[in-house]
Write a protein that holds these residues in place. Structure first.
Motif, PDB file in Angstrom:
ATOM      1  N   ARG A  13      34.254  -4.741  90.950  1.00  0.00           N
ATOM      2  CA  ARG A  13      33.789  -3.999  89.769  1.00  0.00           C
ATOM      3  C   ARG A  13      32.679  -4.728  89.021  1.00  0.00           C
ATOM      4  O   ARG A  13      31.784  -4.095  88.457  1.00  0.00           O
ATOM      5  N   HIS A  14      32.727  -6.048  88.992  1.00  0.00           N
ATOM      6  CA  HIS A  14      31.814  -6.767  88.088  1.00  0.00           C
ATOM      7  C   HIS A  14      31.049  -7.894  88.763  1.00  0.00           C
ATOM      8  O   HIS A  14      30.487  -8.739  88.072  1.00  0.00           O
ATOM      9  N   ALA A  15      30.990  -7.912  90.085  1.00  0.00           N
ATOM     10  CA  ALA A  15      30.416  -9.086  90.743  1.00  0.00           C
ATOM     11  C   ALA A  15      28.939  -9.275  90.416  1.00  0.00           C
ATOM     12  O   ALA A  15      28.461 -10.392  90.313  1.00  0.00           O
ATOM     13  N   ASP A  16      28.196  -8.160  90.256  1.00  0.00           N
ATOM     14  CA  ASP A  16      26.759  -8.315  90.031  1.00  0.00           C
ATOM     15  C   ASP A  16      26.381  -8.198  88.562  1.00  0.00           C
ATOM     16  O   ASP A  16      25.221  -7.993  88.239  1.00  0.00           O
ATOM     17  N   GLU A  17      27.341  -8.301  87.686  1.00  0.00           N
ATOM     18  CA  GLU A  17      27.055  -8.216  86.259  1.00  0.00           C
ATOM     19  C   GLU A  17      27.191  -9.607  85.655  1.00  0.00           C
ATOM     20  O   GLU A  17      28.298 -10.130  85.517  1.00  0.00           O
ATOM     21  N   ALA A  47      22.720 -10.493  94.398  1.00  0.00           N
ATOM     22  CA  ALA A  47      22.209  -9.466  93.487  1.00  0.00           C
ATOM     23  C   ALA A  47      20.921  -9.942  92.816  1.00  0.00           C
ATOM     24  O   ALA A  47      19.949  -9.182  92.699  1.00  0.00           O
TER      25      ALA A  47
ATOM     26  N   ARG B 135      20.052   0.310  93.217  1.00  0.00           N
ATOM     27  CA  ARG B 135      20.602  -0.613  92.213  1.00  0.00           C
ATOM     28  C   ARG B 135      19.628  -1.745  91.894  1.00  0.00           C
ATOM     29  O   ARG B 135      19.387  -2.042  90.720  1.00  0.00           O
ATOM     30  N   TYR B 136      19.074  -2.363  92.921  1.00  0.00           N
ATOM     31  CA  TYR B 136      18.268  -3.572  92.696  1.00  0.00           C
ATOM     32  C   TYR B 136      16.777  -3.313  92.826  1.00  0.00           C
ATOM     33  O   TYR B 136      15.986  -3.997  92.193  1.00  0.00           O
ATOM     34  N   LYS B 157      30.490   1.261  93.319  1.00  0.00           N
ATOM     35  CA  LYS B 157      30.729  -0.187  93.211  1.00  0.00           C
ATOM     36  C   LYS B 157      31.271  -0.749  94.515  1.00  0.00           C
ATOM     37  O   LYS B 157      30.858  -1.831  94.959  1.00  0.00           O
ATOM     38  N   PHE B 161      29.461  -3.467  96.874  1.00  0.00           N
ATOM     39  CA  PHE B 161      30.191  -4.689  97.224  1.00  0.00           C
ATOM     40  C   PHE B 161      30.176  -4.916  98.733  1.00  0.00           C
ATOM     41  O   PHE B 161      29.871  -6.016  99.221  1.00  0.00           O
ATOM     42  N   ARG B 164      26.631  -5.782  99.980  1.00  0.00           N
ATOM     43  CA  ARG B 164      26.268  -7.189  99.729  1.00  0.00           C
ATOM     44  C   ARG B 164      27.002  -8.109 100.695  1.00  0.00           C
ATOM     45  O   ARG B 164      26.434  -9.070 101.233  1.00  0.00           O
TER      46      ARG B 164
END
Lengths: 182, 183
Positions: A13-17, A47, B135-136, B157, B161, B164
């Motif tokens: 949920r938050h890995a790239d934040e 990211a 996204r990027y 998400k 994930f 990546r």
């Protein structure tokens, strides 16, 4: 000790934040779990690198004009007289009204039908009334009515007869020769 | 003037609004499609197809929603149609060279060689690459990525994930490109 799969759920949920701070329990897990810590760093670094190295190339300058010309030549868009959204709403309201009316007709309480004599029963009732012998009260009432109607007629008839008799005697006296004449 | 306001005017039949939106977005759509296909000419044609499809679909656009993800969603469908039209083959020829890195534009080619990570990303599954680019490359938030891809935020998400993770694995192992990844 928190399980690694719970840690991975947070990473998804938050890995790239970068602004996201993990909850206290997760932070403790990350501090003690090298594998999860490496996973988190890998996702965050990836990211960052993806965002930094995304190259944007200049499109050919004629492309915009080509697109606009092609769109105008293909099918010039004209606003419909009635918007699609309005048509959708109107259709939805009509469907809802039709469905509601159908439902009401299906589940409404049935009215008690008014008793109507069948034709055969009615005929039997008329036949019985006609064939029933006249009662005494009916006969007396009929006699009274008849008398009340006949009495004036009788008196009138007597007057007519008296007038006729008087006229007859008068004529007879006029046309009968007197015996005293020579 | 916001993109959504222009899109509403476009819905009402304004050619000027359409031209303004083309000017704002054709470069971004072109970049997305060029990175996805690796062919400049294909990207030009697909960019034009995307805007023509948007021209046909503009009555169905809801101005309450963000215009960018809506347009990228159309670009993604156009790209999917393009992949379907391609002749299927399991493996690219061994002498396959990435058109972007062998571009005629030498400085740009050097710049592309610097972004080897994105070259690896292009070899992921199409949806994974699209999610990464939106996204990027485009800087969409998760909600924008989800709208453009037509999926939920949680799905977006998870998709990012996995993309990546797969990208890190491929970058580490140096796995080659296969056309089957895109099919």
């Amino acid at each position: 000790m928190m399980a690694c799969w719970i840690s991975r759920l947070w990473l998804i949920r938050h890995a790239d934040e970068y602004g996201a701070t993990p909850p206290a329990r997760l932070a403790r897990h990350l501090a003690g779990c090298a594998s999860c810590r490496a996973q988190r760093e890998m996702h965050r670094n990836l990211a960052t690198r993806l965002a930094a190295t995304a190259s944007h190339r200049e499109p050919p300058p004629f492309l915009a004009a080509r697109i606009v010309a092609a769109a105008r030549a293909a099918a010039p868009y004209r606003r419909p007289a009635v918007s699609v959204h309005r048509l959708r709403w109107t259709g939805a309201v009509m469907i809802a009204l039709t469905a509601g009316l159908s439902l009401w007709l299906a589940i409404r309480p049935a009215k008690t039908p008014r008793p109507v004599a069948a034709p055969l029963e009615l005929a039997a009732l008329v036949r019985e009334t006609i064939s029933r012998p006249m009662q005494l009260a009916d006969q007396q009432r009929l006699t009274m009515v008849t008398r009340s109607l006949a009495q004036p007629l009788e008196q009138e008839w007597q007057r007519i007869q008296a007038d006729a008799n008087g006229a007859w005697h008068t004529l007879a006296a006029d046309f009968t020769p007197s015996p005293a004449a020579p | 003037m916001t993109d959504e306001t222009l899109a509403r005017w476009w819905q009402e039949g304004s050619d000027a609004a359409f031209a303004e939106l083309v000017g704002r977005f054709y470069g971004r759509i072109f970049n997305f499609l060029w990175h996805a296909t690796g062919h400049r000419e294909d990207a030009e044609d697909l960019t034009q197809e995307t805007f023509l499809a948007a021209h046909r679909s503009i009555p169905r656009y809801q101005p309450a929603r963000t215009f960018g993800p809506w347009l990228f969603g159309i670009a993604r469908h156009t790209l999917a149609d393009h992949w379907r039209r391609q002749r299927p083959c399991d493996e690219l020829p061994p002498d396959f060279a990435d058109p972007i890195s062998t571009s005629e534009n030498a400085p740009a080619a050097r710049e592309e060689r610097g972004s080897a990570l994105w070259q690896q990303a292009r070899r992921l599954k199409p949806r994974q690459f699209e999610a990464l680019w939106l996204r990027y490359g485009e800087g969409f938030d998760i909600a924008g990525v989800a709208r453009a891809l037509g999926i939920t935020r949680i799905h977006a998400k998870v998709l990012l994930f996995r993309a990546r993770k797969e990208l890190a694995r491929r970058a580490g192992s140096g796995k080659g490109r296969t056309k089957g990844d895109r099919l």
